[in-house]
Scaffold this active site. Structure first.
Site, PDB file in Angstrom:
ATOM      1  N   TYR A   1       0.841  -1.217   0.000  1.00 37.01           N
ATOM      2  CA  TYR A   1       0.000   0.000   0.000  1.00 37.01           C
ATOM      3  C   TYR A   1       0.872   1.262   0.000  1.00 37.01           C
ATOM      4  O   TYR A   1       0.379   2.356  -0.168  1.00 37.01           O
ATOM      5  CB  TYR A   1      -0.945   0.047   1.213  1.00 37.01           C
ATOM      6  CG  TYR A   1      -1.912  -1.108   1.314  1.00 37.01           C
ATOM      7  CD1 TYR A   1      -2.089  -2.008   0.256  1.00 37.01           C
ATOM      8  CD2 TYR A   1      -2.668  -1.317   2.467  1.00 37.01           C
ATOM      9  CE1 TYR A   1      -2.975  -3.074   0.359  1.00 37.01           C
ATOM     10  CE2 TYR A   1      -3.553  -2.378   2.568  1.00 37.01           C
ATOM     11  CZ  TYR A   1      -3.694  -3.251   1.514  1.00 37.01           C
ATOM     12  OH  TYR A   1      -4.572  -4.300   1.625  1.00 37.01           O
TER      13      TYR A   1
ATOM     14  N   HIS B   1       0.603 -11.662   1.936  1.00 41.59           N
ATOM     15  CA  HIS B   1      -0.443 -10.893   1.232  1.00 41.59           C
ATOM     16  C   HIS B   1      -1.190 -11.735   0.189  1.00 41.59           C
ATOM     17  O   HIS B   1      -2.411 -11.707   0.122  1.00 41.59           O
ATOM     18  CB  HIS B   1       0.202  -9.660   0.587  1.00 41.59           C
ATOM     19  CG  HIS B   1      -0.763  -8.552   0.297  1.00 41.59           C
ATOM     20  ND1 HIS B   1      -0.399  -7.237   0.270  1.00 41.59           N
ATOM     21  CD2 HIS B   1      -2.090  -8.554   0.025  1.00 41.59           C
ATOM     22  CE1 HIS B   1      -1.452  -6.484  -0.005  1.00 41.59           C
ATOM     23  NE2 HIS B   1      -2.487  -7.267  -0.149  1.00 41.59           N
TER      24      HIS B   1
HETATM   25  N1  LIG Z   1      -5.678  -8.545   1.375  1.00 43.39           N
HETATM   26  C1  LIG Z   1      -5.953  -8.030   0.192  1.00 43.39           C
HETATM   27  O1  LIG Z   1      -5.583  -8.569  -0.856  1.00 43.39           O
HETATM   28  C2  LIG Z   1      -6.742  -6.749   0.129  1.00 43.39           C
HETATM   29  C3  LIG Z   1      -7.243  -6.300  -1.098  1.00 43.39           C
HETATM   30  C4  LIG Z   1      -7.997  -5.113  -1.107  1.00 43.39           C
HETATM   31  C5  LIG Z   1      -8.223  -4.413   0.092  1.00 43.39           C
HETATM   32  N2  LIG Z   1      -7.706  -4.870   1.272  1.00 43.39           N
HETATM   33  C6  LIG Z   1      -7.941  -4.172   2.565  1.00 43.39           C
HETATM   34  O2  LIG Z   1      -9.336  -4.046   2.757  1.00 43.39           O
HETATM   35  C7  LIG Z   1      -9.668  -2.677   3.017  1.00 43.39           C
HETATM   36  C8  LIG Z   1     -11.074  -2.340   2.567  1.00 43.39           C
HETATM   37  O3  LIG Z   1     -11.281  -2.685   1.219  1.00 43.39           O
HETATM   38  P1  LIG Z   1     -11.610  -1.610   0.072  1.00 43.39           P
HETATM   39  O4  LIG Z   1     -11.063  -0.294   0.455  1.00 43.39           O
HETATM   40  O5  LIG Z   1     -11.191  -2.246  -1.196  1.00 43.39           O
HETATM   41  O6  LIG Z   1     -13.190  -1.595   0.019  1.00 43.39           O
HETATM   42  P2  LIG Z   1     -14.419  -1.193   0.987  1.00 43.39           P
HETATM   43  O7  LIG Z   1     -13.970  -0.932   2.366  1.00 43.39           O
HETATM   44  O8  LIG Z   1     -15.446  -2.247   0.734  1.00 43.39           O
HETATM   45  O9  LIG Z   1     -14.962   0.132   0.308  1.00 43.39           O
HETATM   46  C9  LIG Z   1     -14.291   1.346   0.382  1.00 43.39           C
HETATM   47  C10 LIG Z   1     -15.107   2.358  -0.422  1.00 43.39           C
HETATM   48  O10 LIG Z   1     -16.399   2.519   0.186  1.00 43.39           O
HETATM   49  C11 LIG Z   1     -16.624   3.890   0.496  1.00 43.39           C
HETATM   50  N3  LIG Z   1     -17.379   3.911   1.763  1.00 43.39           N
HETATM   51  C12 LIG Z   1     -16.935   3.522   2.983  1.00 43.39           C
HETATM   52  N4  LIG Z   1     -17.918   3.636   3.899  1.00 43.39           N
HETATM   53  C13 LIG Z   1     -18.995   4.104   3.249  1.00 43.39           C
HETATM   54  C14 LIG Z   1     -20.317   4.430   3.649  1.00 43.39           C
HETATM   55  N5  LIG Z   1     -20.709   4.296   4.915  1.00 43.39           N
HETATM   56  N6  LIG Z   1     -21.187   4.906   2.705  1.00 43.39           N
HETATM   57  C15 LIG Z   1     -20.791   5.044   1.416  1.00 43.39           C
HETATM   58  N7  LIG Z   1     -19.554   4.745   0.967  1.00 43.39           N
HETATM   59  C16 LIG Z   1     -18.656   4.281   1.884  1.00 43.39           C
HETATM   60  C17 LIG Z   1     -15.264   4.522   0.597  1.00 43.39           C
HETATM   61  O11 LIG Z   1     -15.322   5.879   0.233  1.00 43.39           O
HETATM   62  P3  LIG Z   1     -14.896   7.051   1.287  1.00 43.39           P
HETATM   63  O12 LIG Z   1     -13.476   6.802   1.650  1.00 43.39           O
HETATM   64  O13 LIG Z   1     -15.091   8.291   0.485  1.00 43.39           O
HETATM   65  O14 LIG Z   1     -15.852   6.949   2.437  1.00 43.39           O
HETATM   66  C18 LIG Z   1     -14.474   3.716  -0.453  1.00 43.39           C
HETATM   67  O15 LIG Z   1     -14.721   4.256  -1.757  1.00 43.39           O
HETATM   68  C19 LIG Z   1      -8.558  -1.918   2.252  1.00 43.39           C
HETATM   69  O16 LIG Z   1      -8.497  -0.569   2.658  1.00 43.39           O
HETATM   70  C20 LIG Z   1      -7.372  -2.754   2.607  1.00 43.39           C
HETATM   71  O17 LIG Z   1      -6.937  -2.422   3.929  1.00 43.39           O
HETATM   72  C21 LIG Z   1      -6.970  -6.045   1.301  1.00 43.39           C
END
Ligand SMILES: NC(=O)c1ccc[n+]([C@@H]2O[C@H](COP(=O)([O-])OP(=O)(O)OC[C@H]3O[C@@H](n4cnc5c(N)ncnc54)[C@H](OP(=O)(O)O)[C@@H]3O)[C@@H](O)[C@H]2O)c1
Length: 276
Positions: A51, A107
């Site tokens: 990241y 990862h």
């Molecule tokens: N292990 C892996 O391979 C892997 C892969 C991908 C991700 N991850 C981890 O998982 C975490 C979360 O996944 P993600 O960021 O892909 O997806 P997510 O948490 O499902 O979605 C994030 C998105 O949703 C929006 N959001 C959040 N809360 C909201 C709400 N209450 N209402 C409306 N929109 C909302 C955010 O926008 P705003 O910021 O504008 O609120 C952002 O655009 C990552 O940050 C990372 O730490 C791990």
């Protein structure tokens, strides 16, 4: 926000039931969003070498004034570091100017490299040396879990996988649970797609909560540990306020039924998708 309850992983480590995802938060705005998350009460921070924000995470921890011991900090070893996983952890510690990590995950298994068992052996050693309190994996299949368990006798405390209503991972969650592995959910909101589902909106209306709160509550009912990312302080708060209502068995089933064979985001099948 009220203090989040904790749960205990298979290795005895205690962890908040909801974490804060930090991808793709970077730079000054990234630090601001992470400080806000810590200020509103998140105590489980999920980052990764890939990241490129470990420095920002450590700055946010310091600026927030929250005690190091109160934070569960998790990072991930990238594919290119499988054969030097302990060194990778030492580098993360150096970058963040910390003495220990709370959790380190592999990862991605990157099966074509043939190195994930070696990476796991190295994480086991890092834990024995006190560099990290808890070790786990991410994007592992049941067979890959068995490979690392049989090679070392050490079961990953957690498996962080893509998990949201369009991709509810019924079999993988069952396989994790059978082995005593806690499932963490990445993209728990389906990167906003889950909140657009009419079924989710309807259930939200019935409970007088937001669609995001319904989806995150569904995760807790499944025993999944969600890691929502939000840069917005208000959404950070509402995303964590999900314990004041319960979903019925029918509502849980209706959300799980939104699952589709092609429900993965960006085709991230760990049998073919690899990240260096
Ligand atoms: N292990 C892996 O391979 C892997 C892969 C991908 C991700 N991850 C981890 O998982 C975490 C979360 O996944 P993600 O960021 O892909 O997806 P997510 O948490 O499902 O979605 C994030 C998105 O949703 C929006 N959001 C959040 N809360 C909201 C709400 N209450 N209402 C409306 N929109 C909302 C955010 O926008 P705003 O910021 O504008 O609120 C952002 O655009 C990552 O940050 C990372 O730490 C791990």
């Amino acid at each position: 926000m009220a203090e989040l309850p904790t749960r205990t992983l298979g290795d005895g480590t205690s962890v908040p039931v909801i974490g804060f995802g930090t991808y793709p938060l970077r730079g000054t705005d990234g630090v601001r969003a992470m400080v806000s998350a810590l200020e509103v009460g998140y105590r489980f921070i999920d980052t990764a070498v890939n990241y490129r924000n470990e420095r920002e995470v450590s700055e946010a921890m310091r600026v927030s004034g929250v005690d190091r011991g109160d934070i569960f900090l998790q990072t991930k070893v990238p594919g290119r570091d499988h054969t030097i996983a302990r060194k990778s952890i030492e580098t993360s510690l150096h970058v963040m100017d910390l003495d220990y990590l709370d959790s380190a995950l592999i990862h991605w298994p990157n099966p074509s490299q043939g190195t994930f068992v070696r990476a796991w052996e190295s994480l086991v050693e890092a834990k024995e040396r006190g560099l990290v309190r808890s070790i786990g994996v991410s994007n592992f299949t049941p067979e890959q879990l068995d490979d690392v368990i049989s090679a070392t006798g050490v079961t990953p405390a957690t498996n962080q996988i893509e998990l949201h209503p369009a991709f509810p991972q019924v079999e993988q969650r069952a396989a994790d649970a059978e082995r005593g592995v806690v499932t963490q959910a990445w993209s728990p909101l389906g990167r906003t797609s889950s909140m657009e589902e009419p079924v989710v909106k309807e259930i939200a209306e019935a409970h007088g909560v937001t669609p995001a709160q319904v989806v995150l509550r569904w995760h807790l009912h499944l025993d999944s540990l969600p890691l929502p990312k939000s840069a917005d302080p208000q959404r950070q708060v509402t995303n964590s306020e999900i314990l004041g209502f319960d979903l019925s068995d029918e509502q849980i089933a209706a959300i799980t039924a939104l699952g589709r064979p092609d429900g993965r985001l960006f085709g991230a099948d760990p049998l073919v998708h690899e990240e260096l």
